[in-house]
Scaffold this active site. Structure first.
Site, PDB file in Angstrom:
ATOM      1  N   GLU A 277       0.826  -1.207   0.000  1.00  0.00           N
ATOM      2  CA  GLU A 277       0.000   0.000   0.000  1.00  0.00           C
ATOM      3  C   GLU A 277       0.865   1.264   0.000  1.00  0.00           C
ATOM      4  O   GLU A 277       0.429   2.321  -0.435  1.00  0.00           O
ATOM      5  CB  GLU A 277      -0.914  -0.022   1.239  1.00  0.00           C
ATOM      6  N   HIS A 298       7.916 -27.013  -0.720  1.00  0.00           N
ATOM      7  CA  HIS A 298       7.302 -28.165  -1.380  1.00  0.00           C
ATOM      8  C   HIS A 298       6.094 -27.762  -2.217  1.00  0.00           C
ATOM      9  O   HIS A 298       5.341 -28.604  -2.673  1.00  0.00           O
ATOM     10  CB  HIS A 298       6.922 -29.213  -0.324  1.00  0.00           C
ATOM     11  N   LYS A 412     -14.359   0.890  -3.610  1.00  0.00           N
ATOM     12  CA  LYS A 412     -15.381   1.320  -2.648  1.00  0.00           C
ATOM     13  C   LYS A 412     -16.477   2.109  -3.351  1.00  0.00           C
ATOM     14  O   LYS A 412     -17.661   1.955  -3.077  1.00  0.00           O
ATOM     15  CB  LYS A 412     -14.752   2.212  -1.568  1.00  0.00           C
TER      16      LYS A 412
END
Ligand code: PA5
Length: 425
Positions: A277, A298, A412
């Site tokens: 951010e 793995h 948003k």
């Protein structure tokens, strides 16, 4: 103090090496508060400020919760969540006797996740810590309404005594509600952005409820910021910032943060938010990813060893383990493991880490080691201070404002329009 080892990155540097002059300029900009977002650099002085103001009240609130409840529902998202979650998983992966369980909510809109938490709470006594700097973020607001109703059902007119609000000192819906209902309140300082707020009440209250000694955390953070206040390439925050920016300039555009402690997983999530951010803007920025070793060797090990060569790797290593376990000898040696017998598991893990490092470096992955003395309150605090300072220097080195996040508004806006919020376009 945190130490940085760049020996596994050096083979990938140009002859000139990392640009410490640029790191110096970025540090000066930060220290003199002359850069973009300088109004949000108050986190560096925050540990001392908290000690002088809110720390006693935070500890008192935590003690009240610990003495009467088996659970705390900490409601928040992003910077209002990841630091506390990371700290608790790192330092208290298993609650001790008398430690309330801390549930994290407000970080999802999943109905199933919310219902699962309600089911897990069952008939436990609980408190709620609602954490939102803006006081208007949808996810925590949705959870808070739900868990507040549960409190009212359970405690009737005593419910308000079970709510602790951590929010802005003056603004926001949550601040208004807290004042109106007389909730115990704590402040997210004006000059501290969400992802830099873990050493404020935002992180400290849930951590203290979980049984972490937050006074030790704060004292260690004060000492660490002082130790990091060094203007020169010997500063580990400069070393890390300058090395990763140098490697980024050479095409290493993804940084994977790894650790050999499974309990580190959420600290890596905190780190991803801090760096992602802060740096991912203006179409620039190292992409922060994370792995847990040895498990991910793995699964992701193949890609790291032989995939496209745009990865750099930063490994957090705790110098000292908390515990020990000498590997047992077995007379028959049916599993063929007696060559390990008598050695401590911590040593075996250290050797594995050295082997991985050698393999990854020879496979073309620059490796940075970030060494933290111990997985304890002091180690946690040192790591937070180090990563926050290095992030600011690194952000200024790449000419962005490390302290804003304009990009998170886009989704948003759409969401509020689609959900039919009054006034949303
Ligand atoms: O770093 C940030 O500022 C964000 O990630 C915020 O912490 C996050 O969006 C939550 O915001 P708030 O605390 O205002 O609810």
């Amino acid at each position: 103090m945190v130490k940085v080892d760049l020996s596994g990155a050096k083979p990938f540097f140009t002859a000139a090496g990392p640009d410490y002059a640029a790191a110096a300029a970025a540090y000066k900009t930060f220290a003199e508060k002359t850069g973009l977002g300088a109004d949000f650099t108050g986190w560096e002085g925050m540990p001392q400020r908290i000690k002088d103001t809110e720390l006693d009240a935070i500890v008192a609130a935590a003690e009240k919760i610990r003495s009467r409840s088996q659970a705390l529902v900490a409601i928040g998202i992003g910077g209002s969540y990841l630091g506390a979650k990371g700290a608790i998983e790192l330092l208290k992966p298993n609650p001790g006797p008398g430690d309330p369980k801390v549930f994290f909510m407000g970080n999802t809109l999943s109905v199933d996740a919310i219902n699962d938490t309600i089911a897990a709470l069952g008939d436990m006594d609980f408190d709620v810590n609602v954490i939102s700097k803006s006081g208007t973020t949808l996810e925590p607001a949705v959870s808070f309404r739900i868990f507040r109703e549960l409190l009212i059902k359970k405690y009737g007119d005593k419910a308000d005594d079970h709510i602790f609000a951590t929010t802005d000192a003056r603004r926001g819906v949550l601040k208004g509600l807290a004042d109106k209902n007389g909730w115990t309140s704590f402040v997210v300082p004006d000059d501290v952005g969400g992802r830099f707020s873990v050493l404020s009440a935002v992180g400290l209250l849930p951590m203290a409820v979980a049984g972490i000694d937050v006074r030790r955390v704060i004292d260690a953070a004060i000492a660490e910021f002082k130790a990091l206040d060094v203007g020169g390439p010997e500063n580990p925050a400069w070393q890390y910032a300058a090395a990763r920016q140098h490697l980024y300039g050479k095409g290493y555009t993804v940084e994977i943060l790894g650790c050999y402690e499974p309990s580190f997983r959420f600290m890596a999530e905190w780190w991803k938010q801090l760096y992602g951010e802060s740096e991912g803007k203006d179409h620039k920025g190292i992409f922060p990813a994370s792995v847990e070793f040895t498990a991910d060797l793995h699964s992701m090990g193949q890609y790291i060893q032989q995939g496209p060569r745009m990865l750099m790797e930063s490994i957090v290593r705790f110098t000292e383990s908390r515990t020990s376990f000498p590997f047992p000898v077995e007379e028959e040696d049916a599993d063929g493991l007696n060559y390990l017998a008598g050695r401590d598991l911590s040593e075996i893990c250290r050797v594995a880490a050295d082997a991985v490092r050698e393999a990854h470096v020879s496979g073309g992955v620059p490796n940075i080691v970030i060494e933290i003395p111990k997985r304890d309150e002091e180690g946690f605090a040192a790591m937070v201070c180090f990563f926050e300072l290095a992030c600011s220097i690194s952000g200024y080195m790449s000419q962005v404002n490390p302290f804003d996040q304009p990009g998170v508004e886009a989704y948003k806006k759409n969401m509020f329009r689609m959900l039919g919020k009054p006034g949303a376009k």
